[in-house]
Design a protein around this motif. Sequence first.
Motif, PDB file in Angstrom:
ATOM      1  N   PHE A 100       0.880  -1.176   0.000  1.00  0.00           N
ATOM      2  CA  PHE A 100       0.000   0.000   0.000  1.00  0.00           C
ATOM      3  C   PHE A 100       0.914   1.221   0.000  1.00  0.00           C
ATOM      4  CE2 PHE A 100      -1.747   3.319   2.817  1.00  0.00           C
ATOM      5  CZ  PHE A 100      -2.834   3.720   2.046  1.00  0.00           C
ATOM      6  N   TRP A 152       8.936   4.634   2.714  1.00  0.00           N
ATOM      7  CA  TRP A 152       8.556   3.881   3.930  1.00  0.00           C
ATOM      8  C   TRP A 152       7.465   2.856   3.651  1.00  0.00           C
ATOM      9  CZ3 TRP A 152      12.005   4.729   7.538  1.00  0.00           C
ATOM     10  CH2 TRP A 152      12.635   5.976   7.587  1.00  0.00           C
ATOM     11  N   THR A 192       0.020   8.523  13.172  1.00  0.00           N
ATOM     12  CA  THR A 192       0.667   8.614  14.485  1.00  0.00           C
ATOM     13  C   THR A 192      -0.391   8.765  15.594  1.00  0.00           C
ATOM     14  OG1 THR A 192       0.818  11.022  14.471  1.00  0.00           O
ATOM     15  CG2 THR A 192       2.617   9.832  13.400  1.00  0.00           C
ATOM     16  N   GLY A 216       3.745  12.570   4.965  1.00  0.00           N
ATOM     17  CA  GLY A 216       3.329  11.395   5.713  1.00  0.00           C
ATOM     18  C   GLY A 216       1.962  11.651   6.320  1.00  0.00           C
ATOM     19  N   SER A 217       1.943  12.265   7.519  1.00  0.00           N
ATOM     20  CA  SER A 217       0.657  12.604   8.154  1.00  0.00           C
ATOM     21  C   SER A 217      -0.164  13.509   7.239  1.00  0.00           C
ATOM     22  CB  SER A 217       0.903  13.354   9.468  1.00  0.00           C
ATOM     23  OG  SER A 217       1.752  12.615  10.310  1.00  0.00           O
ATOM     24  N   ASP A 263       7.352   1.256  17.485  1.00  0.00           N
ATOM     25  CA  ASP A 263       7.020   1.427  16.067  1.00  0.00           C
ATOM     26  C   ASP A 263       5.518   1.659  15.881  1.00  0.00           C
ATOM     27  OD1 ASP A 263       7.568   0.760  12.996  1.00  0.00           O
ATOM     28  OD2 ASP A 263       5.822  -0.386  13.639  1.00  0.00           O
ATOM     29  N   ASN A 320       1.216   5.086   0.023  1.00  0.00           N
ATOM     30  CA  ASN A 320       0.584   6.373   0.282  1.00  0.00           C
ATOM     31  C   ASN A 320       1.659   7.407   0.637  1.00  0.00           C
ATOM     32  OD1 ASN A 320      -1.914   7.883   0.794  1.00  0.00           O
ATOM     33  ND2 ASN A 320      -1.304   7.842   2.948  1.00  0.00           N
ATOM     34  N   THR A 321       2.511   7.051   1.612  1.00  0.00           N
ATOM     35  CA  THR A 321       3.503   7.988   2.162  1.00  0.00           C
ATOM     36  C   THR A 321       4.571   8.348   1.122  1.00  0.00           C
ATOM     37  OG1 THR A 321       3.147   6.964   4.317  1.00  0.00           O
ATOM     38  CG2 THR A 321       5.127   8.308   4.074  1.00  0.00           C
ATOM     39  N   GLU A 366      -0.534  11.085  17.637  1.00  0.00           N
ATOM     40  CA  GLU A 366      -0.965  12.497  17.676  1.00  0.00           C
ATOM     41  C   GLU A 366      -2.105  12.723  16.672  1.00  0.00           C
ATOM     42  OE1 GLU A 366       2.348  11.614  17.238  1.00  0.00           O
ATOM     43  OE2 GLU A 366       2.943  11.951  19.323  1.00  0.00           O
ATOM     44  N   ILE A 367      -1.953  12.126  15.490  1.00  0.00           N
ATOM     45  CA  ILE A 367      -2.993  12.278  14.460  1.00  0.00           C
ATOM     46  C   ILE A 367      -4.303  11.631  14.932  1.00  0.00           C
ATOM     47  CG2 ILE A 367      -3.624  11.537  12.101  1.00  0.00           C
ATOM     48  CD1 ILE A 367      -1.673  13.934  12.173  1.00  0.00           C
ATOM     49  N   THR A 372       5.884  -0.724   3.339  1.00  0.00           N
ATOM     50  CA  THR A 372       6.031  -2.108   3.790  1.00  0.00           C
ATOM     51  C   THR A 372       5.898  -3.042   2.590  1.00  0.00           C
ATOM     52  OG1 THR A 372       5.082  -1.535   5.929  1.00  0.00           O
ATOM     53  CG2 THR A 372       5.078  -3.873   5.340  1.00  0.00           C
ATOM     54  N   ASN A 425      -6.049  14.083  17.039  1.00  0.00           N
ATOM     55  CA  ASN A 425      -6.698  15.105  16.194  1.00  0.00           C
ATOM     56  C   ASN A 425      -8.062  14.607  15.727  1.00  0.00           C
ATOM     57  OD1 ASN A 425      -4.354  16.576  16.325  1.00  0.00           O
ATOM     58  ND2 ASN A 425      -3.823  16.402  14.155  1.00  0.00           N
ATOM     59  N   PRO A 454       3.308   4.213  12.266  1.00  0.00           N
ATOM     60  CA  PRO A 454       2.596   3.872  11.019  1.00  0.00           C
ATOM     61  C   PRO A 454       1.073   3.805  11.204  1.00  0.00           C
ATOM     62  CG  PRO A 454       4.425   2.355  11.401  1.00  0.00           C
ATOM     63  CD  PRO A 454       4.242   3.145  12.667  1.00  0.00           C
TER      64      PRO A 454
HETATM   65  C1  LIG Z   1       7.835   0.478   9.723  1.00  0.00           C
HETATM   66  C2  LIG Z   1       6.993   1.415   8.918  1.00  0.00           C
HETATM   67  C3  LIG Z   1       6.148   0.904   7.931  1.00  0.00           C
HETATM   68  C4  LIG Z   1       5.381   1.774   7.151  1.00  0.00           C
HETATM   69  N1  LIG Z   1       4.584   1.243   6.157  1.00  0.00           N
HETATM   70  C5  LIG Z   1       3.927   2.082   5.310  1.00  0.00           C
HETATM   71  C6  LIG Z   1       3.201   1.539   4.190  1.00  0.00           C
HETATM   72  O1  LIG Z   1       3.138   0.324   3.973  1.00  0.00           O
HETATM   73  N2  LIG Z   1       2.577   2.427   3.357  1.00  0.00           N
HETATM   74  C7  LIG Z   1       2.613   3.773   3.551  1.00  0.00           C
HETATM   75  O2  LIG Z   1       2.022   4.499   2.749  1.00  0.00           O
HETATM   76  N3  LIG Z   1       3.297   4.300   4.611  1.00  0.00           N
HETATM   77  C8  LIG Z   1       3.956   3.489   5.480  1.00  0.00           C
HETATM   78  N4  LIG Z   1       4.677   4.017   6.542  1.00  0.00           N
HETATM   79  C9  LIG Z   1       4.712   5.453   6.737  1.00  0.00           C
HETATM   80  C10 LIG Z   1       3.857   5.904   7.922  1.00  0.00           C
HETATM   81  O3  LIG Z   1       2.489   5.765   7.641  1.00  0.00           O
HETATM   82  C11 LIG Z   1       4.249   7.351   8.236  1.00  0.00           C
HETATM   83  O4  LIG Z   1       5.576   7.302   8.733  1.00  0.00           O
HETATM   84  C12 LIG Z   1       3.319   8.013   9.245  1.00  0.00           C
HETATM   85  O5  LIG Z   1       2.069   8.258   8.667  1.00  0.00           O
HETATM   86  C13 LIG Z   1       3.897   9.355   9.768  1.00  0.00           C
HETATM   87  O6  LIG Z   1       4.304  10.157   8.713  1.00  0.00           O
HETATM   88  P1  LIG Z   1       5.780  10.802   8.734  1.00  0.00           P
HETATM   89  O7  LIG Z   1       6.744   9.718   8.997  1.00  0.00           O
HETATM   90  O8  LIG Z   1       5.940  11.588   7.487  1.00  0.00           O
HETATM   91  O9  LIG Z   1       5.797  11.769   9.986  1.00  0.00           O
HETATM   92  P2  LIG Z   1       5.335  13.294   9.996  1.00  0.00           P
HETATM   93  O10 LIG Z   1       4.005  13.418   9.342  1.00  0.00           O
HETATM   94  O11 LIG Z   1       6.420  14.134   9.452  1.00  0.00           O
HETATM   95  O12 LIG Z   1       5.167  13.556  11.541  1.00  0.00           O
HETATM   96  C14 LIG Z   1       6.259  13.959  12.389  1.00  0.00           C
HETATM   97  C15 LIG Z   1       5.689  14.308  13.764  1.00  0.00           C
HETATM   98  O13 LIG Z   1       4.803  15.425  13.624  1.00  0.00           O
HETATM   99  C16 LIG Z   1       3.517  15.096  14.097  1.00  0.00           C
HETATM  100  N5  LIG Z   1       2.509  15.706  13.218  1.00  0.00           N
HETATM  101  C17 LIG Z   1       2.551  15.862  11.875  1.00  0.00           C
HETATM  102  N6  LIG Z   1       1.454  16.465  11.441  1.00  0.00           N
HETATM  103  C18 LIG Z   1       0.677  16.687  12.527  1.00  0.00           C
HETATM  104  C19 LIG Z   1      -0.606  17.271  12.732  1.00  0.00           C
HETATM  105  N7  LIG Z   1      -1.333  17.743  11.714  1.00  0.00           N
HETATM  106  N8  LIG Z   1      -1.092  17.310  13.997  1.00  0.00           N
HETATM  107  C20 LIG Z   1      -0.381  16.835  15.036  1.00  0.00           C
HETATM  108  N9  LIG Z   1       0.833  16.263  14.913  1.00  0.00           N
HETATM  109  C21 LIG Z   1       1.350  16.190  13.663  1.00  0.00           C
HETATM  110  C22 LIG Z   1       3.433  13.563  14.016  1.00  0.00           C
HETATM  111  O14 LIG Z   1       2.500  13.032  14.927  1.00  0.00           O
HETATM  112  C23 LIG Z   1       4.855  13.165  14.350  1.00  0.00           C
HETATM  113  O15 LIG Z   1       5.023  13.149  15.753  1.00  0.00           O
HETATM  114  C24 LIG Z   1       5.437   3.164   7.371  1.00  0.00           C
HETATM  115  C25 LIG Z   1       6.278   3.673   8.363  1.00  0.00           C
HETATM  116  C26 LIG Z   1       7.051   2.825   9.131  1.00  0.00           C
HETATM  117  C27 LIG Z   1       7.961   3.394  10.176  1.00  0.00           C
END
Ligand SMILES: Cc1cc2nc3c(=O)[nH]c(=O)nc-3n(C[C@H](O)[C@H](O)[C@H](O)COP(=O)(O)OP(=O)(O)OC[C@H]3O[C@@H](n4cnc5c(N)ncnc54)[C@H](O)[C@@H]3O)c2cc1C
Length: 417
Positions: free
Chosen positions: A148, A181, A397, A156-157, A390, A150-151, A399-400, A183, A403, A394
């Motif tokens: 899947f 990122w 988060t 990410g968020s 971990d 998306n990121t 935090e999200i 999987t 929200n 994924p």
């Molecule tokens: C092991 C692993 C497997 C994964 N597998 C997949 C996958 O299969 N497919 C896929 O698409 N993605 C995958 N991901 C990505 C994962 O979904 C994202 O890492 C996650 O959604 C967070 O996005 P980010 O890493 O960009 O963090 P960021 O969005 O940059 O967030 C950084 C910090 O800021 C906070 N933050 C950001 N925006 C806000 C907001 N609006 N309000 C409050 N706090 C906020 C977050 O909570 C976090 O603490 C995976 C990640 C990992 C580590």
Amino acid sequence: MTIDRAGIAPSTRVRDYVERFDRFLRDTVAPAEEHLADQGAGTPWQPALDDAGRMHGTVWQARREVQRRAAAAGLYTPHMPTELGGSGFSRVEMMHVEEHVYHVGGLGLGLAALAWTEGPGPHLAHVGEPARRRLLEPLMAAETTAAFANTEPHAGSDVLGMTTRATRDGQHWVIDGRKAWITNAHFCDTVAVVAVTEPGAGSRSLSMFLVESDRPGFSRGPDYPTMLDDGLTGELNFDGVRVPDENRVGEVGQGFALAMTYINWRRMCRGGMCAGWGALLLERAVRRARSRRSGGRPIGELQVVGHQLADMDADVYSARAMSLQAQSELDALGPFTIPLPPQARRLVSLIKVVNDEAFFRVADRAVALHGASGLGLGSVEEKLFRVARDLKIPAGTVEIQRNAIAQALLAGPDTRP
Ligand SMILES: Cc1cc2nc3c(=O)[nH]c(=O)nc-3n(C[C@H](O)[C@H](O)[C@H](O)COP(=O)(O)OP(=O)(O)OC[C@H]3O[C@@H](n4cnc5c(N)ncnc54)[C@H](O)[C@@H]3O)c2cc1C
């Protein structure tokens, strides 16, 4: 809404699944685990990595064999609708199944028997007939595996901040972008990729497409090592990848909602996963508290250790109870409807945040009770502590999730079922 005990108790077909799963663990998984242990390639949850940092091929193939045999035994896709070849289990039923699988499966090959990210998810119920036959049916049979996507490196968020584009060209779509990122990036045969089709249209700006890994322009990028150390996370590149319109999932503009269908499925699965692994850690902690001695008596007789056990029990019990209640309310609302009502979004996020936070505390206490051996590389406590940290990132988060809960509460008086 009040749910009576009968509404959240395991159904007859859950009990039947559990019996069949236990037989499968004994007759199929245990010999495969023994064989894998002789190969020097590590374990399913602590695999050796190859030169590119990816899960060792021997471990991957062992997991694939379990997936194929689980599919043949009718264990792989209980969560998928019956008309697509699944068992059509409700969320309450799935929570019981997931709890059992994670509890008795521990960190072994048996976890591969139940489809997760690598298998078919509920978002794929929205593919048309040709893609269903060509792409979904092989996933249901575990002949292929999925990812899947998306990121992105810079989104990410902030899902709507993605830049991967899909542009219509007659009966085809052309996809350009980079996903990070992901999987199962290294091994997937079919990727559900979310891309911008109408810039500036907010939650209607995205669409979802299935991309086969042998399409020209598709390539796998580097491994992204994480603290999970499982060699399964990486990058995917789409460089002018052409897919027919029949590879579209759902309607144009439904990509955000479909991405949430997938992500919410993973969030709801936290309930059973954390209940199962939480019970496993608690049992091991109790055994340790009985057997480890200090000053001539078991450490369990020390009040501070007893309180640690009690706090673990309180977390496991309350997160499990809350999750079952929420899953039953979600069953009543329709857990995968598009669009999802605010009260359902709140319940899904409650399941994720409550379980992620509770399981992290449980894993931390489990390490403490095992002393140095809880920190030993490869121990159940050490591995699950890393998993617990971990889990809070994924699928959205923690935090999200807060929200989403706050937004639903503020949306109006109808947020409580
Ligand atoms: C092991 C692993 C497997 C994964 N597998 C997949 C996958 O299969 N497919 C896929 O698409 N993605 C995958 N991901 C990505 C994962 O979904 C994202 O890492 C996650 O959604 C967070 O996005 P980010 O890493 O960009 O963090 P960021 O969005 O940059 O967030 C950084 C910090 O800021 C906070 N933050 C950001 N925006 C806000 C907001 N609006 N309000 C409050 N706090 C906020 C977050 O909570 C976090 O603490 C995976 C990640 C990992 C580590």
